[in-house]
Design an enzyme around this catalytic site. Structure first.
Site, PDB file in Angstrom:
ATOM      1  N   GLU A   1     -10.551   6.845   4.546  1.00 42.43           N
ATOM      2  CA  GLU A   1     -11.123   5.976   5.556  1.00 42.43           C
ATOM      3  C   GLU A   1     -10.183   4.782   5.703  1.00 42.43           C
ATOM      4  O   GLU A   1      -9.341   4.533   4.852  1.00 42.43           O
ATOM      5  CB  GLU A   1     -12.506   5.479   5.138  1.00 42.43           C
ATOM      6  CG  GLU A   1     -12.491   4.369   4.085  1.00 42.43           C
ATOM      7  CD  GLU A   1     -12.072   4.854   2.707  1.00 42.43           C
ATOM      8  OE1 GLU A   1     -12.218   6.071   2.440  1.00 42.43           O
ATOM      9  OE2 GLU A   1     -11.597   4.034   1.908  1.00 42.43           O
TER      10      GLU A   1
ATOM     11  N   SER B   1       1.808  -9.715  -0.927  1.00 47.41           N
ATOM     12  CA  SER B   1       1.453  -8.297  -0.781  1.00 47.41           C
ATOM     13  C   SER B   1       1.792  -7.711   0.586  1.00 47.41           C
ATOM     14  O   SER B   1       1.978  -6.500   0.703  1.00 47.41           O
ATOM     15  CB  SER B   1      -0.033  -8.108  -1.070  1.00 47.41           C
ATOM     16  OG  SER B   1      -0.822  -8.989  -0.275  1.00 47.41           O
TER      17      SER B   1
ATOM     18  N   LYS C   1       0.811  -1.229   0.000  1.00 45.53           N
ATOM     19  CA  LYS C   1       0.000   0.000   0.000  1.00 45.53           C
ATOM     20  C   LYS C   1       0.839   1.273   0.000  1.00 45.53           C
ATOM     21  O   LYS C   1       0.412   2.285  -0.533  1.00 45.53           O
ATOM     22  CB  LYS C   1      -0.958   0.005   1.190  1.00 45.53           C
ATOM     23  CG  LYS C   1      -2.127  -0.960   1.012  1.00 45.53           C
ATOM     24  CD  LYS C   1      -3.233  -0.677   2.014  1.00 45.53           C
ATOM     25  CE  LYS C   1      -4.452  -1.532   1.743  1.00 45.53           C
ATOM     26  NZ  LYS C   1      -4.255  -2.954   2.128  1.00 45.53           N
TER      27      LYS C   1
END
Ligand SMILES: *Cc1c(COP(=O)(O)O)cnc(C)c1O
Length: 405
Positions: A118, A385, A96
């Protein structure tokens, strides 16, 4: 299937990937999103922007992330060779940070002071708070009060990093209400704030932008694999929540039709409504959060409740480019259940010394099945990931007994 339809050149200037994507937004946001698109297209032509982003990828995130051959696991399974792209080794522990840094830099270049988002489990919030500090932006993270109680370590991380964690007390007090609250806050002041979307979803230009920032994963992997093994991998495997880590890996290989692309969705506790989040497997075409794609929805078009043991995969929509790749058959979408993912988490931990995030363990679970069915000369590259540190308390509490803990 034609080359141009699966090309990285997509989407068109309105954000369409075939019939998917686009922009379904309130009129007062149209100009704002068009400004973001313009600014984004401008900075992507600016060598100084790429230089700055690449420096941060290298010196802050620790890129390039290595490719690692899983010798022990491959020998144990006895089929295709399994390799990992180690996004778990990135600073903050997952992929991310790749798009959060890009979005934060864009926000800064546009002269905005604050970046907002959020968060559900807190992973996106922590990555964004990290990028915001580094780039010099204020950061507001909207989070349901139930999630705040559940994901306390990530709440503390965000606060240590100087972000404002804004509790959302309405409705179910979880992710969906946090999205609504963040969206309202954004509408109240879209000039001084940028809403940083956490995956390849949302209205144009977000699916394109987030994919482009994540494309570093596939671009690196292609060069690394060729340098090391003198060929391309035969198969790519990635888990799919919104679809950003999968799109990041796939994008460099879209036109290499000899490379099979596999996305893995969570089948959770089973394939009844409310027990899974397998959007491409069970969904129908609809509009959600400003874009058109496959959606898990009821007859009225309301999103269905979704569930997965991996909170990062728990989303009733999916990035529009995945919907296109499914329809044209360029990528295949499979599922892994809670039980299979947890099993894969322990298998990778105990054969290779790598504890994966539960999200990434879904990709591992499918890769292990695929390896068994393929010949030894075949190769599978899995996008790992994220790392599992965030999940260990949950795993001990819920699955410890089964694994002798
Ligand atoms: C958030 C997250 C995901 C799911 O997001 P995508 O956009 O589908 O990649 C997967 N793995 C990890 C480790 C995550 O934190």
């Amino acid at each position: 299937m034609t080359k141009d339809i699966a090309s990285i050149e997509m989407p068109d200037e309105k954000g369409w990937f075939g019939e998917y994507g686009g922009s379904f937004i309130p009129p007062q946001l149209e100009e704002i999103l068009s400004d973001i698109n313009k600014a984004y297209l401008e900075i992507t032509k600016d060598p100084a922007f790429h230089e700055e982003l690449n420096m941060l990828y290298r010196d802050f995130v620790g890129r390039p992330s290595p490719i690692f051959y899983l010798k022990n696991l491959t020998e144990k399974i006895g089929g295709a060779g399994i390799y990992l792209k180690r996004e778990d080794l990135n600073h903050t522990g997952a992929h991310k940070i790749n798009h959060c840094l890009g979005e934060a830099l864009l926000c800064k270049k546009m002269g905005k002071k604050k970046i907002i988002a959020e968060t559900g489990a807190g992973q996106h919030g922590v990555a964004l708070a990290t990028a915001a500090v580094l780039v010099g932006l204020e950061c507001d993270i909207y989070m349901g009060v139930i999630d705040i109680a559940k994901e306390y370590p990530n709440v503390i991380r965000m606060k240590i990093l100087g972000a404002n964690v804004i509790p959302v007390e309405r409705g179910t007090q979880t992710l969906k209400d946090a999205v609504d609250a963040a969206f309202e806050a954004y509408l109240a002041d879209p000039v001084n704030q940028l809403y940083a979307i956490g995956s390849v979803v949302g209205p144009h230009p977000f699916p394109m932008m987030v994919r482009d920032f994540q494309a570093v994963v596939g671009n690196e992997a292609k060069v690394q694999f060729q340098e090391k093994y003198n060929k391309l991998p035969d198969n790519l495997v990635a888990c799919v929540g919104g679809g950003s880590n999968a799109m990041g890996l796939f994008s460099a290989f879209l036109e290499d039709e000899q490379v099979a692309l596999w996305g893995v969705e969570p089948s959770g506790r089973g394939m009844d409504d409310g027990d899974h989040a397998a959007t491409l497997t069970k969904g129908t075409v609809g509009v959600l959060h400003g874009f058109k794609s496959y959606v898990l929805q009821d007859a009225e078009g309301e999103p269905l409740p979704v569930y997965s043991v991996a909170s990062g995969l728990d989303y009733p929509g999916v990035g529009p480019q995945h919907s296109l790749l499914k329809d044209i058959g360029r990528a295949k979408y499979e599922t892994a259940s809670d039980v299979e993912a947890i099993d894969a988490l322990f298998e990778l931990s105990r054969t290779e010394g790598i504890i994966p995030a539960i999200e990434s363990a879904h990709a591992m679970a499918f890769a292990m099945k695929l390896a068994k069915d393929l010949d030894k000369d075949q190769t599978i590259l899995v996008n790992l990931s994220g790392r599992g540190d965030k999940d260990i308390d949950f795993v001990v509490e819920n699955y410890g007994a089964k694994y002798g803990l």
